[in-house]
Design an enzyme around this catalytic site. Structure first.
Site, short mmCIF file in Angstrom:
data_model
loop_
_atom_site.label_atom_id
_atom_site.label_comp_id
_atom_site.label_asym_id
_atom_site.label_seq_id
_atom_site.Cartn_x
_atom_site.Cartn_y
_atom_site.Cartn_z
CD GLU A 66 -3.08 -0.51 -0.54
OE1 GLU A 66 -2.75 0.59 -0.55
OE2 GLU A 66 -3.74 -1.63 -0.81
N GLY A 67 2.05 1.11 -0.61
CA GLY A 67 3.08 1.79 -0.52
C GLY A 67 4.05 2.35 0.76
#
Ligand code: FAD
Length: 603
Positions: free
Chosen positions: A441-442
């Site tokens: 998710e980054g």
């Protein structure tokens, strides 16, 4: 086997006493249903489900892992039955829109449940984990026909959702995506390409899987401006909306990985799979952000859940394990040695875990109120403010809570000594499972750029000011409260410093853009520590007030006050190091050429 009790007492403190959730819910149209009795029943039942159903499958799922047999993925033993109970209990639909079969409760309640799921079985939690975000993306950007086909199934949990972004050559930089979408005569698209690392991309828990896939149209502009979003079901729904023909998307292989072994991380091959455009052509990344923002908060909650799980088990062990005598003399003279909880260093580790778990819970529940207001609020100005705060806090929730969550699980191993390294106790699994949260998710680095670059500097510091003003008001209101001065004074100082530090980076960045990247992760951590300081100061105020009135549960409030004190004295000073690193600037980072890194050897 590790144990877990949902932290219901602490949840009640944060929700009812500190953040006044009863009033918050009463002020929301969707909050009518969330009466104190309903909230209490949901928390207790959720706690029971997590402890009795999910926890017993956590270690076995880790050891067994997933299997790929003839293109079908088998999740570990018991996962499918647990999912059936989850659906049967109506848990997936808790916070969904009643128009799609949801129960219409505020989103914050689903987030509390999510903490319990992540604490007891993160790998299992990731099967239903992306369905809510997939439903959200379709609800906001899908056509009426798409909503009618997919939403109810995702909401009730009969189908699950995935998020297909990553490809072998691109993770962070989605502008490099190669997956293609060719228009077909029937108005649909043929999707071809390979996606990797797809969580729950294939499994046997639900009857259908709804992939949300980023791909490029033939005439798409280069880079991230040319990405479109498609919905690609594993089974194409038939005329009655039931799973029909098998679509051309299969799991090519499963990744062998460090943790979350019970969750299938899949290479997904799309071979002319039938897909349907969601939202406008080339605007897919913006649509996907609806899903990504929800998922980022969800990953922050994973960090919190794992910190809590590790803390609870380390505490039980430290009370029980006998080693050496206290420096000041025997504390348990009737025993062969004292329990290790008498030793200051063991206490340092336990309090670090406790502070990160309790601080993380306050941050998640504070942010959850912003989500409730954005989703269900009735006052436009209040919604705008909540949206700004939510934008600012999302990268902090995601990255700070996963960084400190990982630290907390690591301390959990240390409290157990060598036994922490042994599989049987389950503490090493928590570290392995927690490690991914800092990546997907980054990564932390990417969240930090989002915070400093997009959220703070691009708004000329305005989004930060919304938050620092709130902190300033709190400090001003408590200025005369001498009992709280040990918290309010350092907080007020740091709050002012946060703004100055930001301005300093902004000024340097005007001359050299690399200064933003050089400062970003330290800035994010600094911001996280100040944010938690604000919340701990509020918790301390609440605890002091309740103790002054007299309470039957004084030990809880004394514990809260002491944890706040520990946080201010022992963890908050880390802001000094981050500030110094930020002020050192980009020079030493950028001085060497890429070749000079090699110290003379060829890589
Ligand atoms: C178990 C697991 C589950 C996953 N689930 C999913 C899923 O369901 N769906 C999905 O689409 N993806 C999923 N992912 C992929 C995950 O989101 C990516 O791995 C992650 O976003 C990082 O991308 P990357 O691995 O390509 O690393 P890269 O992008 O190659 O990055 C490598 C390093 O460079 C840094 N970096 C890159 N660019 C910059 C920059 N501009 N500035 C500063 N630093 C930079 C990164 O922070 C990182 O440290 C999953 C991954 C794993 C391991």
């Amino acid at each position: 086997m590790p144990d877990y009790q949902a932290p219901l007492r602490d949840l009640r403190f944060v929700m009812d006493e500190m953040l006044d959730y009863p009033a918050h819910y009463a002020g929301l149209p969707a909050g009518e249903e969330a009466s104190p009795d309903v909230v209490a029943a949901i928390l207790e039942e959720g706690a029971r489900f997590a402890r009795e159903v999910l926890l017993p499958l956590n270690q076995s799922g880790d050891r067994e892992g997933c299997r790929l047999e003839g293109g079908e993925v088998k999740a570990p033993k018991g996962f499918k039955e647990a999912y059936a109970q989850y659906v049967e209990g109506g848990w997936p639909s808790l916070a969904a829109d009643p128009a799609q079969g949801g129960q219409g409760l505020p989103h914050s309640l689903a987030m509390v449940l999510s903490e319990m799921i992540c604490a007891t079985n993160l790998a299992w939690g990731m099967y239903p984990g992306l369905s809510h975000g997939a439903a959200d993306a379709l609800r906001h950007h899908g056509t009426d026909a798409q909503k009618a086909t997919y939403l109810t199934k995702l909401v009730e949990g009969t189908w699950t959702g995935t998020m297909c972004l990553t490809e072998p050559h691109c993770g962070t930089d989605l502008g490099l995506i190669k997956t293609r979408a060719l228009p077909t005569d029937d108005g649909a698209y043929a999707i071809t390409g390979t996606k990797i690392f797809i969580s729950a991309g294939e499994h046997d828990l639900a009857e259908n899987i709804v992939h949300l896939v980023l791909a490029k149209l033939p005439d798409a502009p280069e880079g991230s401006k040319g990405i479109s979003l498609f919905v690609v079901p594993k089974f194409l729904p038939d005329a009655d909306g039931n799973p029909g023909e098998r679509n051309g998307v299969v799991c090519g292989s499963l990744e062998h990985k460090m943790g979350i072994h019970g969750n299938a991380t899949c290479v997904m091959n799309f071979d002319g799979a039938k897909g349907f455009l969601v939202g406008a052509p080339n605007k897919g990344l913006a649509c996907m952000f609806t899903m990504m923002n929800a998922a980022r908060i969800g990953v922050g909650i994973q960090g919190l859940g794992l910190a809590e799980a590790s803390f609870q088990n380390a505490l039980a062990y430290a009370r029980d394990r006998l080693q050496m005598r206290a420096l000041s003399g025997p504390q348990a003279p009737e025993k062969a040695a004292d329990p290790i909880i008498v030793h200051p260093d063991v206490r340092r580790m336990l309090l670090t875990q406790k502070a990160f778990a309790e601080g993380g819970r306050m941050l998640v529940l504070y942010t959850a109120q912003m989500i409730d207001i954005v989703e269900h609020g009735s006052d436009a100005a209040e919604q705008e403010r909540a949206e700004t705060l939510l934008g600012l806090l999302t990268p902090i929730v995601k990255a700070f809570l996963t960084e400190v969550g990982f630290e907390a699980t690591n301390e959990g191993v240390q409290v157990f000594g060598g036994h922490g390294f042994i599989q049987e106790w389950g503490m090493e699994q928590l570290v392995r499972d927690a490690r991914i949260t800092r990546l997907y998710e980054g990564t932390t680095g990417i969240q930090a750029l989002d915070l400093l670059g997009r959220k703070v500097l691009m708004s000329q510091g305005e989004s930060l000011k919304v938050f620092t003003k709130e902190i300033h008001k709190f400090c001003q209101a408590e200025e005369g409260n001498t009992a709280l001065a040990e918290f309010v004074r350092p907080l007020a100082k740091l709050n002012a410093e946060w703004g100055e530090l930001t301005m300093g980076i902004g000024m340097k960045a005007m001359a050299d853009r690399e200064e933003v990247g050089a400062a970003s992760v330290d800035y994010l951590m600094y911001s996280g520590y100040v944010t938690l300081a604000y919340l701990f100061a509020r918790a301390a105020r609440q605890a002091q007030a309740t103790l002054a009135e007299g309470s039957d549960d004084a030990a809880f409030y004394r514990g809260k006050l002491n944890t706040a004190r520990f946080y201010f004295e022992r963890l908050l000073p880390r802001t000094r190091t981050h500030k110094q690193a930020i002020e050192a600037g980009a020079e030493s980072l950028m001085a060497m050429s890429a070749e000079d890194f090699g110290r003379g050897f060829e890589l």
